[in-house]
Design an enzyme around this catalytic site. Structure first.
Site, short mmCIF file in Angstrom:
data_model
loop_
_atom_site.label_atom_id
_atom_site.label_comp_id
_atom_site.label_asym_id
_atom_site.label_seq_id
_atom_site.Cartn_x
_atom_site.Cartn_y
_atom_site.Cartn_z
N LYS A 119 0.83 -1.21 0.00
CA LYS A 119 0.00 0.00 0.00
C LYS A 119 0.86 1.26 0.00
O LYS A 119 0.47 2.27 -0.57
CB LYS A 119 -1.00 0.00 1.16
CG LYS A 119 -2.06 -1.05 0.97
CD LYS A 119 -3.42 -0.66 1.53
CE LYS A 119 -4.44 -1.70 1.06
NZ LYS A 119 -5.72 -1.65 1.72
N LYS A 201 -3.21 -10.56 -6.35
CA LYS A 201 -4.54 -10.88 -5.81
C LYS A 201 -5.61 -9.94 -6.37
O LYS A 201 -5.31 -8.78 -6.69
CB LYS A 201 -4.51 -10.87 -4.27
CG LYS A 201 -4.76 -9.53 -3.64
CD LYS A 201 -5.21 -9.65 -2.19
CE LYS A 201 -5.54 -8.26 -1.70
NZ LYS A 201 -6.58 -8.12 -0.74
N LYS A 204 -10.12 -4.75 -4.71
CA LYS A 204 -11.13 -3.77 -5.07
C LYS A 204 -10.54 -2.39 -5.36
O LYS A 204 -11.23 -1.52 -5.85
CB LYS A 204 -12.25 -3.71 -4.03
CG LYS A 204 -11.81 -3.49 -2.59
CD LYS A 204 -13.06 -3.42 -1.70
CE LYS A 204 -12.94 -4.10 -0.37
NZ LYS A 204 -12.18 -3.40 0.65
P1 ATP Z 1 -8.22 -3.39 -0.63
O1 ATP Z 1 -7.98 -4.01 -1.96
O2 ATP Z 1 -8.96 -2.12 -0.65
O3 ATP Z 1 -7.04 -3.42 0.27
P2 ATP Z 1 -9.23 -5.85 0.29
O4 ATP Z 1 -10.31 -6.37 -0.62
O5 ATP Z 1 -7.92 -6.48 0.25
O6 ATP Z 1 -9.24 -4.32 0.08
P3 ATP Z 1 -10.92 -6.09 2.63
O7 ATP Z 1 -12.05 -5.65 1.85
O8 ATP Z 1 -10.95 -5.48 3.92
O9 ATP Z 1 -9.57 -5.86 1.85
O10 ATP Z 1 -10.91 -7.66 2.77
C1 ATP Z 1 -11.96 -8.31 3.37
C2 ATP Z 1 -11.72 -9.78 3.39
O11 ATP Z 1 -11.61 -10.30 2.07
C3 ATP Z 1 -10.42 -10.19 4.11
O12 ATP Z 1 -10.69 -11.31 4.91
C4 ATP Z 1 -9.50 -10.56 2.99
O13 ATP Z 1 -8.56 -11.53 3.37
C5 ATP Z 1 -10.45 -11.11 1.96
N1 ATP Z 1 -9.92 -10.96 0.61
C6 ATP Z 1 -9.57 -9.80 0.02
N2 ATP Z 1 -9.13 -10.01 -1.24
C7 ATP Z 1 -9.20 -11.37 -1.43
C8 ATP Z 1 -8.88 -12.22 -2.54
N3 ATP Z 1 -8.41 -11.73 -3.68
N4 ATP Z 1 -9.07 -13.55 -2.40
C9 ATP Z 1 -9.56 -14.07 -1.24
N5 ATP Z 1 -9.88 -13.31 -0.16
C10 ATP Z 1 -9.71 -11.97 -0.24
#
Ligand code: ATP
Ligand code: LTN
Length: 338
Positions: A119, A201, A204
């Site tokens: 980040k 990964k 969003k």
């Molecule tokens: P950002 O991309 O804004 O950092 P994020 O999607 O990584 O956001 P969160 O929205 O807070 O972060 O994640 C919520 C949950 O979704 C967490 O448990 C995280 O581990 C899971 N998660 C996020 N991205 C993935 C992915 N690509 N595959 C599986 N699990 C995910």
């Protein structure tokens, strides 16, 4: 006859950041498991809005996103009378315990966090102290409720490890205080990858065509999956190292249909990627359509959302106070009534 004590259910905590549109990665990695585990545990599901502030947010948009995440929690079927569904910022104990844990977290531990490194590379103009100490706040979220179990995606493993270490460190310095939590990771789909760069990964905060949003319309889902990056050998075989694109689609398909990789290969190998991508699209659309329909109803009912929000914040606050009282006493903060 001797009376058997009713066993208390174990506690579960998880949080999702209101930082945009939730993706299929969030759903398969986390949200779907919330629903699966809801009956087995005493659950808290939090919209972790304080965490979202580590990246610059538009205030009006953030407020909307928080309600959106809460509506999605409810749309996947979480029950606000059974589980606590609330906003992190409505329980000030998160920030308070976060500070106390900051004071037992080492700079070296935080510097090793890959999410911080990623980040800060992505937001080089805003590498703030909150982004750095984010993992201690996440540990506070979990420890505040004496949580036993934390369902998360694989990307959060390192943060959970820190939460465990901080619980153990606190317990060894101040005496037994916190439950040391375990992580719960999905067997398939713990790390759903980007549709365009399948070695990263799905996130969003990346461009639109790299993820499937939970609220994407069926034709958009199909279009994004058809355009997903794949190699050109046309064999539907699970090999994440050499064939990351097709393996990612297989993980998605497996997660939503329950079929294993061998069954998928037997059914789709030799039929071309086009046919398989369409099958993945059909399965994802079928999984998301009922959620989208419930979301449309719930998100329109502002009075209901307000009621869930306030009622659950109160209950969460009461639980948080129990741990906080204990923590304040252990670290030596004077009680208000001497
Ligand atoms: P950002 O991309 O804004 O950092 P994020 O999607 O990584 O956001 P969160 O929205 O807070 O972060 O994640 C919520 C949950 O979704 C967490 O448990 C995280 O581990 C899971 N998660 C996020 N991205 C993935 C992915 N690509 N595959 C599986 N699990 C995910
Ligand atoms: N760090 C997580 C979100 C998060 C969380 C938590 C998850 C904040 N606090 C507590 C589980 C438990 C993320 O970025 N995905």
């Amino acid at each position: 006859m001797e009376q058997t004590q009713v066993e208390r259910k174990k506690r579960l905590f998880s949080g999702i950041q209101p930082t945009g549109t939730l993706t299929l990665g969030n759903y398969i990695g986390a949200l779907r498991n919330f629903k699966l585990l809801e009956d087995q545990y005493d659950c808290l599901f939090s919209v972790v809005d304080l965490h979202a502030l580590t990246v610059r947010q538009d205030p009006a948009q953030l407020r909307k996103n928080c309600l959106k995440v809460m509506s999605l929690f409810l749309a996947v079927g979480l029950d606000p009378d059974k589980s606590l569904i609330y906003f992190q910022s409505h329980v000030s104990g998160h920030a308070e315990l976060g500070w106390i844990l900051d004071c037992i977290t080492y700079m070296g531990e935080l510097s090793r966090m890959t999410q911080f490194k990623d980040k800060s590379a992505r937001h080089a103009d805003n590498i703030n102290a909150g982004l750095f100490t984010y993992p201690s706040l996440m540990a506070a979220d979990i420890l505040l409720y004496q949580s036993d179990m934390v369902p998360i995606g694989a990307d959060q493993k390192q943060h959970l490890e820190l939460a465990r270490n901080l619980a153990e460190r606190f317990n060894s310095v101040y005496g037994e205080t916190f439950v040391v939590p375990d992580g719960y990771f999905p067997k398939v789909g713990a790390r759903i990858m980007s549709l365009q760069e399948p070695t990263r990964k799905m996130s969003k905060s990346d461009p639109e065509d790299t993820y499937i949003a939970l609220l994407d319309e069926p034709n958009i889902i199909r279009k994004k999956l058809r355009r997903a990056q794949t190699d050109c050998d046309n064999s539907v075989v699970f090999d994440p190292e050499n064939k990351p694109g097709i393996s990612n689609l297989m993980s998605i398909f497996s997660a939503v249909t329950g079929k294993n990789m061998d069954e998928i290969t037997a059914e789709y190998d030799g039929r071309g990627y086009g046919a398989f991508k369409d099958a993945v699209a059909d399965a994802v659309i079928a999984e998301l359509e009922p959620i989208q329909a419930r979301y449309a109803k719930i998100s329109a009912d502002k009075a209901y959302l307000a009621e869930v929000m306030t009622k659950n914040a109160e209950r969460a606050n009461a639980l948080a106070q129990r741990t906080l009282l204990k923590v304040r006493r252990k670290v030596g903060l004077a009680a208000l009534k001497l």
